[in-house]
Design an enzyme around this catalytic site. Structure first.
Site, PDB file in Angstrom:
ATOM      1  N   SER A  25      -9.838   4.298  -0.104  1.00  0.00           N
ATOM      2  CA  SER A  25     -10.626   3.115  -0.407  1.00  0.00           C
ATOM      3  C   SER A  25     -12.117   3.408  -0.397  1.00  0.00           C
ATOM      4  O   SER A  25     -12.561   4.535  -0.205  1.00  0.00           O
ATOM      5  CB  SER A  25     -10.337   1.970   0.559  1.00  0.00           C
ATOM      6  OG  SER A  25     -10.843   2.282   1.846  1.00  0.00           O
ATOM      7  N   TYR A  58      -9.804   0.878  -4.029  1.00  0.00           N
ATOM      8  CA  TYR A  58      -9.859  -0.546  -3.695  1.00  0.00           C
ATOM      9  C   TYR A  58     -10.914  -0.765  -2.615  1.00  0.00           C
ATOM     10  O   TYR A  58     -11.322   0.170  -1.924  1.00  0.00           O
ATOM     11  CB  TYR A  58      -8.484  -1.062  -3.241  1.00  0.00           C
ATOM     12  CG  TYR A  58      -7.965  -0.386  -1.996  1.00  0.00           C
ATOM     13  CD1 TYR A  58      -8.183  -0.944  -0.739  1.00  0.00           C
ATOM     14  CD2 TYR A  58      -7.277   0.822  -2.068  1.00  0.00           C
ATOM     15  CE1 TYR A  58      -7.724  -0.317   0.407  1.00  0.00           C
ATOM     16  CE2 TYR A  58      -6.816   1.455  -0.926  1.00  0.00           C
ATOM     17  CZ  TYR A  58      -7.035   0.881   0.302  1.00  0.00           C
ATOM     18  OH  TYR A  58      -6.588   1.509   1.435  1.00  0.00           O
TER      19      TYR A  58
END
Length: 124
Positions: A25, A58
């Site tokens: 991430s 993400y």
């Protein structure tokens, strides 16, 4: 027809950390993601202006007003602290709405504080 359009971006942010041992991430200052209209866990594309690398991951929100931009996991091999990046979120929008949609663009200073927020990009 549904089109993939720019939803929002954080332009020329400076990477503050890279953590290879984290699961994955990008951690981004909550103030910046709110300003760009990017949500927690939303898929984003990262473009590194220093080396040309592009990757998708993400978003994890970081501490508000901390300036944190931390690439986690394997992405830490592609982007290093000090690199200048663009963080881009896209949305699927029907064509009739896409013609008038204005993305949020957040320009930041070297310390990742907000310099300007616009709803469009203009390039002369």
């Amino acid at each position: 027809m549904i089109l993939n359009m720019l939803k929002g971006k954080i332009h020329r942010a400076t990477v503050t950390q890279a953590d290879l041992n984290y699961m994955g991430s990008i951690t981004i200052d909550k103030t910046l993601i709110d300003a760009a209209g990017i949500l927690e866990n939303e898929k984003v594309q990262i473009v590194d202006n220093n080396n040309g690398a592009r990757l998708e991951t993400y978003v994890i929100p970081g501490k508000r007003d901390s300036g944190i931009i931390c690439l986690n996991g394997a992405a830490a091999r592609l982007v290093q602290p000090g690199d200048e990046i663009i963080i881009i979120a896209y949305a699927q929008i029907i064509e009739s709405e896409a013609k008038t949609y204005k993305p949020k663009v957040v320009f930041v200073n070297d310390d990742n504080t907000i310099k300007e927020i616009t709803n469009y990009e203009f390039n002369e």
